[in-house]
Scaffold this active site. Sequence first.
Site, PDB file in Angstrom:
ATOM      1  N   SER A 189      12.877   4.991  14.642  1.00  0.00           N
ATOM      2  CA  SER A 189      11.696   4.572  15.401  1.00  0.00           C
ATOM      3  C   SER A 189      12.160   4.025  16.739  1.00  0.00           C
ATOM      4  CB  SER A 189      10.939   3.487  14.623  1.00  0.00           C
ATOM      5  OG  SER A 189      10.475   4.027  13.414  1.00  0.00           O
ATOM      6  N   GLU A 237       0.835  -1.195   0.000  1.00  0.00           N
ATOM      7  CA  GLU A 237       0.000   0.000   0.000  1.00  0.00           C
ATOM      8  C   GLU A 237       0.872   1.248   0.000  1.00  0.00           C
ATOM      9  OE1 GLU A 237      -3.935  -1.636   2.347  1.00  0.00           O
ATOM     10  OE2 GLU A 237      -2.297  -0.892   3.561  1.00  0.00           O
ATOM     11  N   CYS A 266       2.652  -2.973  15.385  1.00  0.00           N
ATOM     12  CA  CYS A 266       2.548  -2.558  13.984  1.00  0.00           C
ATOM     13  C   CYS A 266       1.855  -3.638  13.165  1.00  0.00           C
ATOM     14  CB  CYS A 266       3.957  -2.306  13.451  1.00  0.00           C
ATOM     15  SG  CYS A 266       3.998  -1.950  11.681  1.00  0.00           S
ATOM     16  N   CYS A 325       0.166   5.520  10.176  1.00  0.00           N
ATOM     17  CA  CYS A 325       1.382   4.798  10.546  1.00  0.00           C
ATOM     18  C   CYS A 325       1.063   3.486  11.230  1.00  0.00           C
ATOM     19  CB  CYS A 325       2.217   5.625  11.514  1.00  0.00           C
ATOM     20  SG  CYS A 325       3.229   6.815  10.689  1.00  0.00           S
ATOM     21  N   SER A 372      12.806   6.022   7.210  1.00  0.00           N
ATOM     22  CA  SER A 372      12.486   5.705   8.598  1.00  0.00           C
ATOM     23  C   SER A 372      12.960   4.289   8.897  1.00  0.00           C
ATOM     24  CB  SER A 372      10.968   5.802   8.783  1.00  0.00           C
ATOM     25  OG  SER A 372      10.601   5.487  10.109  1.00  0.00           O
ATOM     26  N   CYS A 423       3.583   8.373   1.347  1.00  0.00           N
ATOM     27  CA  CYS A 423       4.164   7.355   2.219  1.00  0.00           C
ATOM     28  C   CYS A 423       4.254   6.067   1.404  1.00  0.00           C
ATOM     29  CB  CYS A 423       3.238   7.213   3.430  1.00  0.00           C
ATOM     30  SG  CYS A 423       3.753   5.950   4.572  1.00  0.00           S
ATOM     31  N   CYS A 466       7.580  -5.758  14.916  1.00  0.00           N
ATOM     32  CA  CYS A 466       7.292  -4.820  16.010  1.00  0.00           C
ATOM     33  C   CYS A 466       5.872  -5.104  16.509  1.00  0.00           C
ATOM     34  CB  CYS A 466       7.428  -3.369  15.543  1.00  0.00           C
ATOM     35  SG  CYS A 466       9.122  -2.973  15.083  1.00  0.00           S
ATOM     36  N   CYS A 523       6.833  -7.317   6.391  1.00  0.00           N
ATOM     37  CA  CYS A 523       8.025  -6.852   7.107  1.00  0.00           C
ATOM     38  C   CYS A 523       8.478  -7.978   8.026  1.00  0.00           C
ATOM     39  CB  CYS A 523       7.699  -5.606   7.934  1.00  0.00           C
ATOM     40  SG  CYS A 523       9.140  -4.899   8.782  1.00  0.00           S
TER      41      CYS A 523
HETATM   42  N1  SAH Z   1      10.171   0.031   9.367  1.00  0.00           N
HETATM   43  C1  SAH Z   1      10.291   1.460   9.415  1.00  0.00           C
HETATM   44  C2  SAH Z   1       9.210   2.198   8.656  1.00  0.00           C
HETATM   45  C3  SAH Z   1       7.817   1.748   8.875  1.00  0.00           C
HETATM   46  S1  SAH Z   1       6.605   2.495   9.817  1.00  0.00           S
HETATM   47  C4  SAH Z   1      10.308   1.919  10.839  1.00  0.00           C
HETATM   48  O1  SAH Z   1      10.022   1.130  11.720  1.00  0.00           O
HETATM   49  O2  SAH Z   1      10.659   3.059  11.085  1.00  0.00           O
HETATM   50  C5  SAH Z   1       6.739   4.158  10.085  1.00  0.00           C
HETATM   51  C6  SAH Z   1       6.503   4.530  11.530  1.00  0.00           C
HETATM   52  O3  SAH Z   1       5.222   4.126  12.032  1.00  0.00           O
HETATM   53  C7  SAH Z   1       7.517   3.903  12.443  1.00  0.00           C
HETATM   54  O4  SAH Z   1       7.995   4.854  13.346  1.00  0.00           O
HETATM   55  C8  SAH Z   1       6.695   2.873  13.173  1.00  0.00           C
HETATM   56  O5  SAH Z   1       7.248   2.510  14.387  1.00  0.00           O
HETATM   57  C9  SAH Z   1       5.376   3.600  13.336  1.00  0.00           C
HETATM   58  N2  SAH Z   1       4.271   2.726  13.715  1.00  0.00           N
HETATM   59  C10 SAH Z   1       4.165   1.405  13.512  1.00  0.00           C
HETATM   60  N3  SAH Z   1       2.996   0.946  14.006  1.00  0.00           N
HETATM   61  C11 SAH Z   1       2.347   2.006  14.505  1.00  0.00           C
HETATM   62  C12 SAH Z   1       1.074   2.176  15.121  1.00  0.00           C
HETATM   63  N4  SAH Z   1       0.256   1.146  15.307  1.00  0.00           N
HETATM   64  N5  SAH Z   1       0.738   3.413  15.521  1.00  0.00           N
HETATM   65  C13 SAH Z   1       1.563   4.461  15.305  1.00  0.00           C
HETATM   66  N6  SAH Z   1       2.761   4.363  14.715  1.00  0.00           N
HETATM   67  C14 SAH Z   1       3.160   3.149  14.323  1.00  0.00           C
END
Ligand code: SAH
Length: 375
Positions: A244, A112, A139, A366, A221, A125, A136, A132
Amino acid sequence: MTGTPVRLDLSSPSRGPRGKPPKHFVDLTPEQRIDAVTELGEKPFRAKQLATHYFTHLSNDPATMTDLPKATRDKLVEGLFPRLLTAHKTMTADNGTTVKTLWHLFDGAKVESVLMRYKNRTTLCISSQAGCGLACAFCATGQMGLTRNLSTAEIVEQVRAAGRMLADGEVPGGPTRLTNVVFMGMGEPLANYKSVMETVRRLVAPTPDGLGMSARNITVSTVGMVPAMNKLAGEGIPVTLALSLHAPDDELRSELVPVNTRWSVAEAIDSAHRYFVATGRRVSIEYAMMRDINDQAWRADLLGELLNQRGRGWVHCNPIPLNPVPGSKWTASDPQVEQEFVARLRAHGIPTTVRDTRGSEIDGACGQLAAEEDE
Ligand code: SAH
């Protein structure tokens, strides 16, 4: 290194038979484009014409390439512009100014991208991987596992398509240009380093070799893959780096961001600071605010101290209200708690701005990108 090392396989698909995307014009350097065109029996200058159509006019449609004879353009487009992305579904929010597109890739993998129009800028974005591998906990993409890395052209095509949409006036507010790109969609960009760096090169190369964007308007990021961050610092392309972090202490961060057992909070922050020293670009620290998990005032203080230990003026904090992911036990912080967290960081002299949650109702914010189909 802290804790128990985890074994993360960042390169191989975790499920499904997946192929390599077909080579595309955009995967090639300007010299290789000339070779590819001559191999198809055409004159070298055709490469520049194709590049102008693609990067300046954002077109891959032979019908628009009227400066090439019809047979030539059909042959070149067929040979060099395989269809990589098919828009399967688009969803809009915020009165049409947020547009999420679900793309089907050539092999059925799904990603997406989310386009957001603001008053003075437009931000796309983009996804760098299908799924992935970093898992995390909070996420949505992290729950899917890794399907595969995207190729350079598959990533750039997301950008071209958004630029086209804006140029065609499909987003309310009149025709405009794409100004910003953030690698905050699906995937960990630094786990697909080569294609992501090639993408950045295509985005910043002056037209018609690339899209002519400003490196500072491109944000990479990362979850904190330290060797790749260090490498990025040496590339000589001053993109904005976002780390992050989500917790200032290893105990909690290892729970939220499992890769922390490989590269600790201190190592990730040191590397982010090195990036600032090497590039002069202020680094962003992302911090998803989770109620009663990581939003305590003492954690704000600890974060402020850790950042200030490295120096002043090198970093900016970006708390993000947690976008809830179905099935997850976490929710966003209480607004007052969030305010206190922000106030503490500011009291430490850290510039702090809370990230907006555009697109959350279409699961386009995000951490919500999961490329699920509901039909
Ligand atoms: N893998 C990269 C980029 C992906 S996500 C990274 O981790 O930075 C971009 C941002 O969204 C990251 O800071 C991630 O931690 C954040 N993110 C992931 N899940 C989220 C959620 N449920 N709510 C808010 N931010 C989130």
